[in-house]
Design a protein around this motif. Structure first.
Motif, PDB file in Angstrom:
ATOM      1  N   ASP A 223      -1.176  -2.738  -4.364  1.00 33.87           N
ATOM      2  CA  ASP A 223      -1.330  -2.261  -2.984  1.00 33.87           C
ATOM      3  C   ASP A 223      -1.980  -0.879  -3.037  1.00 33.87           C
ATOM      4  N   ILE A 224      -3.279  -0.828  -2.761  1.00 32.19           N
ATOM      5  CA  ILE A 224      -4.000   0.438  -2.896  1.00 32.19           C
ATOM      6  C   ILE A 224      -3.551   1.467  -1.868  1.00 32.19           C
ATOM      7  N   THR A 225      -2.911   1.063  -0.780  1.00 36.27           N
ATOM      8  CA  THR A 225      -2.456   2.013   0.232  1.00 36.27           C
ATOM      9  C   THR A 225      -1.297   2.865  -0.274  1.00 36.27           C
TER      10      THR A 225
ATOM     11  N   VAL B  18     -11.709  -0.631   0.709  1.00 37.28           N
ATOM     12  CA  VAL B  18     -11.373   0.554   1.505  1.00 37.28           C
ATOM     13  C   VAL B  18     -12.394   0.673   2.631  1.00 37.28           C
ATOM     14  N   GLY B  19     -11.926   0.873   3.850  1.00 36.77           N
ATOM     15  CA  GLY B  19     -12.861   1.072   4.954  1.00 36.77           C
ATOM     16  C   GLY B  19     -12.387   0.460   6.248  1.00 36.77           C
TER      17      GLY B  19
ATOM     18  N   VAL C 141      -6.508   4.236   3.270  1.00 40.05           N
ATOM     19  CA  VAL C 141      -5.798   4.852   2.138  1.00 40.05           C
ATOM     20  C   VAL C 141      -5.752   6.370   2.312  1.00 40.05           C
ATOM     21  N   LYS C 142      -4.682   6.972   1.788  1.00 38.53           N
ATOM     22  CA  LYS C 142      -4.505   8.425   1.895  1.00 38.53           C
ATOM     23  C   LYS C 142      -3.974   8.990   0.581  1.00 38.53           C
ATOM     24  N   PRO C 143      -4.686   8.764  -0.524  1.00 32.38           N
ATOM     25  CA  PRO C 143      -4.190   9.283  -1.804  1.00 32.38           C
ATOM     26  C   PRO C 143      -4.335  10.795  -1.894  1.00 32.38           C
ATOM     27  N   LYS C 144      -3.670  11.367  -2.873  1.00 33.13           N
ATOM     28  CA  LYS C 144      -3.833  12.801  -3.120  1.00 33.13           C
ATOM     29  C   LYS C 144      -5.234  13.074  -3.674  1.00 33.13           C
ATOM     30  N   ILE C 145      -5.743  12.157  -4.504  1.00 35.50           N
ATOM     31  CA  ILE C 145      -7.091  12.298  -5.057  1.00 35.50           C
ATOM     32  C   ILE C 145      -7.842  10.982  -4.880  1.00 35.50           C
TER      33      ILE C 145
END
Length: 281
Positions: free
Chosen positions: A196-198, A248-249, A255-259
């Motif tokens: 889960d990339i989110t 993503v899009g 998504v809201k990763p740190k990096i």
């Protein structure tokens, strides 16, 4: 007509969407120029508990078994009655499959104008919208008497639309909802066995610029070294190089990763809409 701002809350399977909190944050700013209050409109069944974190002066709650899950027909009947009764200055809806469905239906039913793809409001109450795929930002006066506005993510932080204090709740009865032609039978969900990339705190994301499928191995090696996952932009997924679960899009995942490490991605507005809130890009 009042100067209040109504926000239509989107929720799915017991969870309020981030889009709803973004709209509440937008409503808060817009209300400062209109002089009205922010009112959240929550439709559901045994769902009053979803109101506790909503940053609004008041919540209008409508409880009915026909509203347990979203169907455009039931929502249109209820929301049309609420808008006619309260006459708010603006009604904010998500620029989502739910919000766009409702906005167009309400516009046709009530004759009110729609402002689509709104990203933010100015301090003096003007709207800022994305046009030409997000390449151009346009500004204008909010039309009247009641403006229906669909909001895109990215203009406001989710946290601003959340409150530690539960708002006051006004429960009203639903109009007659017998004889509806559409009802939800079940959810059919995609395979969730993939990552889960989110939920990833770091992502290595690849786009058209990696040139060929073999170069995804380089991204996988980098992600393995960093202890994170690989995601992708639309061209990579369209060519079958990666699964849609990694997209993503706008048409994929937010998504809201740190990096967020983007390799070979041009930065098209549709992609940026899905990762623009990353802490570091």
């Amino acid at each position: 007509m009042s100067q209040d701002i109504f926000v239509i809350i989107e929720h799915l399977r017991g969870q309020v969407s981030d889009t709803s909190y973004v709209m509440l944050a937008a409503g808060k700013q817009l209300s400062q120029s209109t002089g009205g209050n922010v009112t959240a409109v929550l439709l559901g069944h045994n769902a009053q508990g979803l109101a506790v974190k909503l940053a609004a002066e008041k919540v209008i709650y409508v409880d009915n078994p026909a509203l347990a899950e979203f169907t455009s027909e039931a929502y249109l009947v209820v929301l049309a009655e609420i808008i006619k009764s309260y006459s708010p200055r603006a009604v904010l809806l998500g620029h989502s499959s739910i919000g766009m469905d409702i906005a167009s239906g309400l516009s046709a039913k009530l004759g009110f104008p729609v402002v689509s793809s709104c990203r933010a409001f100015t301090s003096d109450g003007k709207f800022t919208i994305q046009i030409c795929g997000g390449k151009i930002m346009a500004e204008g006066e909010l039309p009247g008497p009641v403006a229906l506005v669909t909001m895109v993510p990215g203009g406001y932080k989710v946290e601003i639309g959340q409150s530690a204090t539960a708002p006051a709740v006004e429960t009203i009865a639903a109009p007659a909802l017998e004889g509806l032609r559409v009802s939800l039978k079940q959810y059919i969900e995609p395979d969730t066995s993939d990552v889960d990339i989110t939920k990833e705190k770091m992502l290595v994301s690849v786009g058209r610029g990696i040139q060929n499928k073999d170069n995804i191995d380089l991204a996988n090696d980098l992600a393995a070294a960093l202890g994170c996952a690989v995601s992708a932009s639309r061209p990579v997924v369209d060519q079958g190089w990666m699964a849609t679960t990694r997209l993503v899009g706008k048409s994929g995942k937010l998504v809201k990763p740190k990096i967020y490490l983007a390799l070979g991605i041009s930065g098209a507005p549709e992609h940026v809409e899905g990762m623009g809130e990353s802490e570091a890009i």
